[in-house]
Every structure is written in structure tokens, then in C-alpha cells.
Design a protein around this motif. Structure first.
Motif, PDB file in Angstrom:
ATOM      1  N   LYS A  73       0.878  -1.274   0.160  1.00 41.24           N
ATOM      2  CA  LYS A  73      -0.122   0.032   0.076  1.00 41.24           C
ATOM      3  C   LYS A  73       0.912   1.380   0.219  1.00 41.24           C
ATOM      4  O   LYS A  73       1.846   1.180   0.498  1.00 41.24           O
ATOM      5  CB  LYS A  73      -0.889   0.131   1.208  1.00 41.24           C
ATOM      6  CG  LYS A  73      -2.045  -0.999   1.223  1.00 41.24           C
ATOM      7  CD  LYS A  73      -2.914  -1.078   2.537  1.00 41.24           C
ATOM      8  CE  LYS A  73      -3.703  -2.078   2.593  1.00 41.24           C
ATOM      9  NZ  LYS A  73      -4.799  -1.952   3.698  1.00 41.24           N
ATOM     10  N   MET A  74       0.194   2.323  -0.620  1.00 42.04           N
ATOM     11  CA  MET A  74       1.050   3.575  -0.634  1.00 42.04           C
ATOM     12  C   MET A  74       1.573   4.028   0.726  1.00 42.04           C
ATOM     13  O   MET A  74       2.648   4.553   1.103  1.00 42.04           O
ATOM     14  CB  MET A  74       0.129   4.753  -1.191  1.00 42.04           C
ATOM     15  CG  MET A  74       0.166   4.718  -2.723  1.00 42.04           C
ATOM     16  SD  MET A  74       1.720   4.719  -3.481  1.00 42.04           S
ATOM     17  CE  MET A  74       1.624   3.545  -4.788  1.00 42.04           C
ATOM     18  N   SER A  75       0.704   3.710   1.753  1.00 37.76           N
ATOM     19  CA  SER A  75       0.896   4.314   3.278  1.00 37.76           C
ATOM     20  C   SER A  75       2.253   3.515   3.444  1.00 37.76           C
ATOM     21  O   SER A  75       2.921   4.083   4.261  1.00 37.76           O
ATOM     22  CB  SER A  75      -0.071   3.762   4.182  1.00 37.76           C
ATOM     23  OG  SER A  75      -0.273   2.488   4.169  1.00 37.76           O
ATOM     24  N   PHE A  76       2.687   2.243   3.260  1.00 43.29           N
ATOM     25  CA  PHE A  76       3.759   1.512   3.323  1.00 43.29           C
ATOM     26  C   PHE A  76       5.132   2.416   2.788  1.00 43.29           C
ATOM     27  O   PHE A  76       5.767   2.498   3.678  1.00 43.29           O
ATOM     28  CB  PHE A  76       3.753   0.038   3.100  1.00 43.29           C
ATOM     29  CG  PHE A  76       5.011  -0.566   3.156  1.00 43.29           C
ATOM     30  CD1 PHE A  76       5.530  -0.889   4.355  1.00 43.29           C
ATOM     31  CD2 PHE A  76       6.008  -0.763   2.155  1.00 43.29           C
ATOM     32  CE1 PHE A  76       6.587  -1.763   4.489  1.00 43.29           C
ATOM     33  CE2 PHE A  76       7.142  -1.303   2.289  1.00 43.29           C
ATOM     34  CZ  PHE A  76       7.451  -1.887   3.321  1.00 43.29           C
ATOM     35  N   TYR A  77       4.969   2.648   1.746  1.00 45.40           N
ATOM     36  CA  TYR A  77       5.931   3.369   0.931  1.00 45.40           C
ATOM     37  C   TYR A  77       6.226   4.516   1.508  1.00 45.40           C
ATOM     38  O   TYR A  77       7.443   5.045   1.559  1.00 45.40           O
ATOM     39  CB  TYR A  77       5.525   3.359  -0.673  1.00 45.40           C
ATOM     40  CG  TYR A  77       5.567   2.006  -1.468  1.00 45.40           C
ATOM     41  CD1 TYR A  77       6.532   1.175  -1.417  1.00 45.40           C
ATOM     42  CD2 TYR A  77       4.432   1.924  -2.018  1.00 45.40           C
ATOM     43  CE1 TYR A  77       6.385   0.016  -1.994  1.00 45.40           C
ATOM     44  CE2 TYR A  77       4.138   0.697  -2.771  1.00 45.40           C
ATOM     45  CZ  TYR A  77       5.315  -0.262  -2.628  1.00 45.40           C
ATOM     46  OH  TYR A  77       5.034  -1.658  -3.166  1.00 45.40           O
ATOM     47  N   ASN A  78       5.393   5.544   1.916  1.00 45.04           N
ATOM     48  CA  ASN A  78       5.420   6.653   2.469  1.00 45.04           C
ATOM     49  C   ASN A  78       6.295   6.426   4.075  1.00 45.04           C
ATOM     50  O   ASN A  78       6.845   7.418   4.152  1.00 45.04           O
ATOM     51  CB  ASN A  78       3.950   7.340   3.175  1.00 45.04           C
ATOM     52  CG  ASN A  78       3.302   7.705   1.748  1.00 45.04           C
ATOM     53  OD1 ASN A  78       3.874   8.191   0.969  1.00 45.04           O
ATOM     54  ND2 ASN A  78       1.952   7.820   1.870  1.00 45.04           N
ATOM     55  N   LYS A  79       5.842   5.341   4.644  1.00 42.87           N
ATOM     56  CA  LYS A  79       6.546   5.246   5.980  1.00 42.87           C
ATOM     57  C   LYS A  79       7.992   4.810   5.993  1.00 42.87           C
ATOM     58  O   LYS A  79       8.904   5.314   6.254  1.00 42.87           O
ATOM     59  CB  LYS A  79       5.946   4.044   6.739  1.00 42.87           C
ATOM     60  CG  LYS A  79       4.633   4.495   7.380  1.00 42.87           C
ATOM     61  CD  LYS A  79       4.247   3.060   8.363  1.00 42.87           C
ATOM     62  CE  LYS A  79       3.791   1.907   7.741  1.00 42.87           C
ATOM     63  NZ  LYS A  79       3.164   1.014   8.698  1.00 42.87           N
ATOM     64  N   VAL A  80       8.101   4.148   4.565  1.00 46.09           N
ATOM     65  CA  VAL A  80       9.691   3.847   4.499  1.00 46.09           C
ATOM     66  C   VAL A  80      10.466   5.103   3.720  1.00 46.09           C
ATOM     67  O   VAL A  80      11.641   5.157   4.318  1.00 46.09           O
ATOM     68  CB  VAL A  80       9.795   2.632   3.094  1.00 46.09           C
ATOM     69  CG1 VAL A  80      11.167   2.361   2.707  1.00 46.09           C
ATOM     70  CG2 VAL A  80       8.944   1.215   3.685  1.00 46.09           C
ATOM     71  N   GLN A  81       9.962   5.774   2.871  1.00 47.84           N
ATOM     72  CA  GLN A  81      10.578   6.873   2.599  1.00 47.84           C
ATOM     73  C   GLN A  81      10.879   7.994   3.550  1.00 47.84           C
ATOM     74  O   GLN A  81      11.712   8.465   3.535  1.00 47.84           O
ATOM     75  CB  GLN A  81       9.661   7.612   1.249  1.00 47.84           C
ATOM     76  CG  GLN A  81      10.372   8.755   0.665  1.00 47.84           C
ATOM     77  CD  GLN A  81      10.134   9.030  -0.694  1.00 47.84           C
ATOM     78  OE1 GLN A  81      10.516   8.749  -1.626  1.00 47.84           O
ATOM     79  NE2 GLN A  81       9.026   9.685  -1.055  1.00 47.84           N
ATOM     80  N   ASN A  82      10.152   8.176   4.347  1.00 46.01           N
ATOM     81  CA  ASN A  82      10.155   9.046   5.682  1.00 46.01           C
ATOM     82  C   ASN A  82      11.087   8.602   6.432  1.00 46.01           C
ATOM     83  O   ASN A  82      11.884   9.358   6.970  1.00 46.01           O
ATOM     84  CB  ASN A  82       8.842   9.331   6.647  1.00 46.01           C
ATOM     85  CG  ASN A  82       7.898  10.025   5.770  1.00 46.01           C
ATOM     86  OD1 ASN A  82       8.180  10.886   4.723  1.00 46.01           O
ATOM     87  ND2 ASN A  82       6.449   9.980   5.940  1.00 46.01           N
ATOM     88  N   GLY A  83      11.266   7.189   6.544  1.00 48.87           N
ATOM     89  CA  GLY A  83      12.326   6.479   7.352  1.00 48.87           C
ATOM     90  C   GLY A  83      13.725   6.751   6.776  1.00 48.87           C
ATOM     91  O   GLY A  83      14.586   7.058   7.434  1.00 48.87           O
TER      92      GLY A  83
END
Length: 204
Positions: A157-167
Motif C-alpha cells: 500500500k502507498m502508506s507503507f512506501y510513505n513510511k519507508v521513504q520518511n524513514g
């Protein structure tokens, strides 16, 4: 920093990191500069076998198994890296910060476990510089749709990629002098020139 550093290209799916590492490798070949290029997961033949297992669409590992498989793939690459460390420029498509960004920030795996395993595997091996490729949601979705085949990690999900990129961004702020952010939403040739200019400075 050694003029034969480990240079890592990080970023989420569709961020252009694999394109840019290939451009840099071709540039170094043209200049006849000794280097190796590997990817994670992947690299040597054993690590590539593990890569297929991790990314297979039929795989359904829990988050700790995923972590251990990534570490197993890294373990298989360590001898390759050791042989070239400080002797050749080492280009790596994803490395230790990917593990933290995906497994800790993305999946919630224990950070101490990740760092302990990395320290045990790497020992005195250190990354010289990292290019972090950042992409917005619109371009990420567009680029994933253009791929001929999607692996398991292309389907979160896009929410997962957002968490990863913010990480990734948080990690970059902790070591600003060893990180350069690349805005992958800009024209690709501009970013190529920007990266190659920095490469020239890193290997002088």
C-alpha cells in the motif's frame, strides 16, 4: 574518506536508484576506473537465489523471516565486498539503510535486532556515501504501472512506501555529510549530471 569508497543508491520502488547506479557504472567503465556493482538482495549466485525467494509473489513470510532472509543475502555478499573494500569503488543498489527503512520504519521490526545483525556482518566495513532518491506518490504509481512484471515488494500500500521513504529521510538527516538527496520527480538527465558531478568529487 577513501577515494575508493562504498557508494550506495537508496530509495523506494520507482525512485530511479537502479537507473542511476547503472549510469554511474557505465561512466566509471568509460573512464576505466576499477569498480564493482552489486545489488541487495542479490549480488553473488547464492544471494540471487535468496532474492528470488524474497521477491516471489507467492512468498508470504512474516516480518522477522523477511529480515533474516535479507541478512542472509547480505551475509553471502560480505566476502565479495571485503575483497574489494578500499581496493575498488563499490557501488551497491540498496544496503544497510534499506533494511532499517523497510524492516524497522516500514514493518516495525525491532531496531536493535537489525543493528546487531548489521554490526556482526559488516564489522569494519563502512559506507562512504549514499544517494537517496526521493519520489512522490503520483510518479511512484505511474512508474510501477509501466513495469512489465511486479514483484512482492512492488505491491504494498502507498502508506507503507510513505513510511519507508520518511524513514530514509530520517536516516539521511542523521548523517547529512554522507548523504545527498536526489529529487526523482525532476528530469532524469539533470539528476544524472548532478550525481556524476558528485561522483567525480568522491573518487578524486
Amino acid at each position: 574518506m577513501s577515494n575508493k569508497p562504498i557508494i550506495v543508491f537508496e530509495g523506494i520502488e520507482g525512485s530511479g536508484k537502479s537507473h542511476h547506479i547503472s549510469v554511474v557504472s557505465k561512466y566509471l567503465k568509460k573512464k576505466r576506473i576499477n569498480h564493482i556493482k552489486i545489488r541487495e538482495p542479490g549480488g553473488n549466485s547464492n544471494s540471487e537465489k535468496i532474492r528470488k525467494l524474497i521477491l516471489n509473489n507467492k512468498s508470504n513470510f512474516n516480518k522477522n523471516t523477511d529480515l533474516l532472509l535479507y541478512m542472509a543475502a547480505r551475509s553471502e555478499n560480505i566476502d565479495v565486498i571485503k575483497k574489494s573494500f578500499n581496493k575498488k569503488i563499490i557501488l551497491i543498489d540498496r544496503f544497510t539503510d534499506s533494511t532499517i527503512a523497510y524492516q524497522y520504519y516500514g514493518m516495525g521490526v525491532d531496531l536493535n535486532l537489525i543493528e546487531t545483525l548489521n554490526k556482526s556482518l559488516l564489522k569494519n566495513i563502512k559506507v562512504g556515501f549514499t544517494f537517496l532518491n526521493i519520489v512522490n506518490q503520483k510518479n511512484l504509481q505511474k512508474r510501477l504501472k509501466q513495469r512489465k512484471a511486479l514483484n512482492r515488494y512492488d505491491k504494498f500500500k502507498m502508506s507503507f512506501y510513505n513510511k519507508v521513504q520518511n524513514g530514509f529521510i530520517k536516516l539521511s538527516k542523521k548523517q547529512k555529510n554522507k548523504y545527498q538527496l536526489i529529487n526523482s520527480n525532476l528530469e532524469i538527465d539533470k539528476n544524472e549530471k548532478l550525481i556524476l558531478k558528485k561522483i567525480d568529487k568522491l573518487i578524486k
